[in-house]
Design a protein around this motif. Structure first.
Motif, mmCIF file in Angstrom:
data_model
loop_
_atom_site.group_PDB
_atom_site.id
_atom_site.type_symbol
_atom_site.label_atom_id
_atom_site.label_comp_id
_atom_site.label_asym_id
_atom_site.label_seq_id
_atom_site.Cartn_x
_atom_site.Cartn_y
_atom_site.Cartn_z
ATOM 1 N N TYR A 297 -46.031 -16.868 -38.857
ATOM 2 C CA TYR A 297 -45.773 -15.456 -38.620
ATOM 3 C C TYR A 297 -44.282 -15.268 -38.367
ATOM 4 C CZ TYR A 297 -50.805 -15.722 -37.689
ATOM 5 O OH TYR A 297 -52.145 -15.986 -37.787
ATOM 6 N N PHE A 298 -43.745 -14.173 -38.860
ATOM 7 C CA PHE A 298 -42.311 -13.926 -38.762
ATOM 8 C C PHE A 298 -42.059 -12.489 -38.336
ATOM 9 C CE2 PHE A 298 -38.387 -12.377 -40.871
ATOM 10 C CZ PHE A 298 -37.474 -13.149 -40.177
ATOM 11 N N ARG A 299 -41.164 -12.315 -37.393
ATOM 12 C CA ARG A 299 -40.740 -10.968 -36.988
ATOM 13 C C ARG A 299 -39.279 -10.790 -37.351
ATOM 14 N NH1 ARG A 299 -42.796 -8.881 -31.442
ATOM 15 N NH2 ARG A 299 -44.484 -8.142 -32.809
ATOM 16 N N PHE A 300 -38.988 -9.746 -38.111
ATOM 17 C CA PHE A 300 -37.610 -9.483 -38.525
ATOM 18 C C PHE A 300 -36.743 -9.140 -37.321
ATOM 19 C CE2 PHE A 300 -39.792 -8.698 -42.567
ATOM 20 C CZ PHE A 300 -38.943 -9.340 -43.461
ATOM 21 N N PRO A 301 -35.537 -9.703 -37.233
ATOM 22 C CA PRO A 301 -34.610 -9.303 -36.167
ATOM 23 C C PRO A 301 -34.390 -7.796 -36.190
ATOM 24 C CG PRO A 301 -33.820 -11.281 -37.247
ATOM 25 C CD PRO A 301 -34.995 -10.797 -38.058
ATOM 26 N N GLY A 302 -34.475 -7.190 -35.025
ATOM 27 C CA GLY A 302 -34.348 -5.742 -34.949
ATOM 28 C C GLY A 302 -35.524 -4.996 -35.529
ATOM 29 N N GLY A 303 -36.505 -5.704 -36.072
ATOM 30 C CA GLY A 303 -37.627 -5.053 -36.738
ATOM 31 C C GLY A 303 -37.241 -4.414 -38.057
ATOM 32 N N CYS A 304 -36.056 -4.737 -38.568
ATOM 33 C CA CYS A 304 -35.522 -4.080 -39.768
ATOM 34 C C CYS A 304 -35.817 -4.902 -41.015
ATOM 35 C CB CYS A 304 -34.017 -3.887 -39.645
ATOM 36 S SG CYS A 304 -33.491 -2.994 -38.167
ATOM 37 N N TYR A 305 -36.443 -4.275 -42.005
ATOM 38 C CA TYR A 305 -36.699 -4.959 -43.274
ATOM 39 C C TYR A 305 -36.763 -3.942 -44.389
ATOM 40 C CZ TYR A 305 -41.598 -3.393 -42.995
ATOM 41 O OH TYR A 305 -42.735 -2.630 -42.930
ATOM 42 N N ASP A 306 -36.614 -4.427 -45.610
ATOM 43 C CA ASP A 306 -36.752 -3.594 -46.802
ATOM 44 C C ASP A 306 -37.363 -4.458 -47.904
ATOM 45 O OD1 ASP A 306 -34.658 -5.232 -47.603
ATOM 46 O OD2 ASP A 306 -33.124 -3.674 -47.412
ATOM 47 N N GLN A 307 -37.464 -3.913 -49.092
ATOM 48 C CA GLN A 307 -38.094 -4.637 -50.194
ATOM 49 C C GLN A 307 -37.335 -5.925 -50.516
ATOM 50 O OE1 GLN A 307 -41.030 -3.617 -52.300
ATOM 51 N NE2 GLN A 307 -41.290 -2.703 -50.286
ATOM 52 N N ARG A 308 -36.018 -5.876 -50.432
ATOM 53 C CA ARG A 308 -35.247 -7.082 -50.730
ATOM 54 C C ARG A 308 -35.551 -8.186 -49.731
ATOM 55 N NH1 ARG A 308 -28.686 -7.628 -50.604
ATOM 56 N NH2 ARG A 308 -29.104 -7.248 -48.392
ATOM 57 N N ALA A 309 -35.670 -7.820 -48.464
ATOM 58 C CA ALA A 309 -35.977 -8.818 -47.444
ATOM 59 C C ALA A 309 -37.371 -9.390 -47.642
ATOM 60 C CB ALA A 309 -35.847 -8.201 -46.052
ATOM 61 N N LEU A 310 -38.340 -8.533 -47.950
ATOM 62 C CA LEU A 310 -39.699 -9.017 -48.189
ATOM 63 C C LEU A 310 -39.742 -9.926 -49.409
ATOM 64 C CD1 LEU A 310 -41.755 -5.747 -47.541
ATOM 65 C CD2 LEU A 310 -41.451 -7.697 -45.986
ATOM 66 N N ARG A 311 -38.953 -9.595 -50.418
ATOM 67 C CA ARG A 311 -38.918 -10.416 -51.628
ATOM 68 C C ARG A 311 -38.256 -11.758 -51.353
ATOM 69 N NH1 ARG A 311 -36.481 -7.017 -54.359
ATOM 70 N NH2 ARG A 311 -38.363 -5.895 -55.008
ATOM 71 N N ALA A 312 -37.223 -11.770 -50.500
ATOM 72 C CA ALA A 312 -36.500 -13.009 -50.208
ATOM 73 C C ALA A 312 -37.390 -14.045 -49.537
ATOM 74 C CB ALA A 312 -35.293 -12.706 -49.322
ATOM 75 N N LEU A 313 -38.384 -13.575 -48.784
ATOM 76 C CA LEU A 313 -39.270 -14.500 -48.072
ATOM 77 C C LEU A 313 -40.558 -14.773 -48.840
ATOM 78 C CD1 LEU A 313 -38.892 -13.273 -44.385
ATOM 79 C CD2 LEU A 313 -37.482 -14.869 -45.698
ATOM 80 N N SER A 314 -40.695 -14.205 -50.025
ATOM 81 C CA SER A 314 -41.887 -14.449 -50.838
ATOM 82 C C SER A 314 -42.026 -15.937 -51.126
ATOM 83 C CB SER A 314 -41.796 -13.687 -52.165
ATOM 84 O OG SER A 314 -41.795 -12.292 -51.943
ATOM 85 N N GLY A 315 -43.243 -16.422 -51.021
ATOM 86 C CA GLY A 315 -43.489 -17.827 -51.293
ATOM 87 C C GLY A 315 -43.323 -18.725 -50.088
ATOM 88 N N LEU A 316 -42.771 -18.207 -49.001
ATOM 89 C CA LEU A 316 -42.607 -19.013 -47.794
ATOM 90 C C LEU A 316 -43.916 -19.167 -47.028
ATOM 91 C CD1 LEU A 316 -40.461 -20.511 -46.148
ATOM 92 C CD2 LEU A 316 -39.977 -18.385 -44.938
#
Length: 287
Positions: free
Chosen positions: A189-208
């Motif tokens: 499980y992962f929580r984004f720092p600041g709770g801030c994310y977008d599609q690029r961030a979600l895509r960057a972690l795809s497959g992890l």
């Protein structure tokens, strides 16, 4: 989840949890990668029985996001605590600033409240004994909050920003630090720092293999000095399946231990049962 809710995550402030050693608990790890704990053969006493529940990837394989559990499966609530320390804030710790809160962890243990702790790798690097204690205590589960606590988007409460190319390595480095600290099975499980994310961030972690975990109840404990106000905000916000975000640091969230001691009996009186995030995700997926 709107990014405006991320104000409770302290921005550039630090949050951390510390405690004394506790018994080992078996915990499954995230999808295998060179830097993940599951890529290292565990000792016989720390073999994970099964992979913890997680959400299926989103459209196009995007990292899934979880904010709360089912509203119709009984009165369950998950308390989460962010243990934040940015990559460049070691000098503050060296100068004597305390980013732990043993009284909070002691209160959770005394009240027998399960909790999910989202920890940065930099914090585990600074406080390996505390990280190991939390990660081996079956009352808790330890999850990933990045290594650096740098933002994965722009304009995220003043946090420094990590580049897209460094997002996945930053998460993997945190898992590596948990392994070094002796945490047998950190959760996927992962929580984004600041709770801030977008599609690029979600895509960057795809497959992890991680599920991004947000929340639906902001405690308001960050920088709070009025514990009663924080207590009201939690009690007014909790619904069946809620995920509550809080912090565990003496310097930036000094009222949290008192808040926990007050709200836990009240929520139990109302019929709520405390669970970890993994149980809420399991309820959502039928596991």
């Amino acid at each position: 989840m709107g990014r405006a809710t991320a104000v409770c995550l302290l921005g550039t402030a630090l949050a951390a949890c510390g405690t004394t050693p506790a018994p080992r608990a078996d915990r499954p790890g995230p999808t295998r990668s060179p830097a993940s704990p599951s890529a290292v053969a565990p000792s016989p006493s720390a073999v994970a029985p099964s992979r913890p529940p997680s959400l299926a990837p989103g459209p196009g394989g995007l990292t899934p996001v979880f904010s709360h559990g089912p509203r119709n499966r009984g009165k369950t609530v998950a308390f989460t605590f962010d243990a934040d320390m940015t990559a460049d804030q070691g000098p503050r710790a060296a100068a004597g600033e305390h980013f732990d809160n043993p009284a909070l962890i002691a209160a959770l243990r005394a009240l027998k409240v399960p909790a999910t702790v989202f920890m940065t790798g930099r914090w585990a690097e600074e406080y390996p004994e505390e990280a190991r204690s939390i990660g081996r205590d079956p009352l808790f589960e330890l999850a990933n909050h990045s290594y650096s606590h740098y933002a994965f988007t722009g304009d995220c409460y003043g946090l420094p920003r990590v580049s897209a190319a460094r997002m996945r390595p930053d998460v993997e480095r945190a898992y590596a630090e948990f392994r070094k600290a002796g945490v047998p099975h950190p959760m996927p499980y992962f929580r984004f720092p600041g709770g801030c994310y977008d599609q690029r961030a979600l895509r960057a972690l795809s497959g992890l293999g991680v599920t991004a975990v947000q929340w639906d109840v902001i405690s308001g404990d960050a920088f709070a000095t009025d514990a009663a106000a924080v207590e009201r905000q939690v009690l007014d916000g909790v619904r069946p399946g809620s995920v509550v975000v809080m912090h565990c640091t003496r310097s930036a969230a000094p009222t949290t231990a008192r808040v926990v001691r007050a709200v836990v009996p009240e929520l139990r009186r109302k019929g709520y049962r405390f669970v970890k995030v993994s149980e809420l995700i399991g309820e959502s997926t039928g596991r």
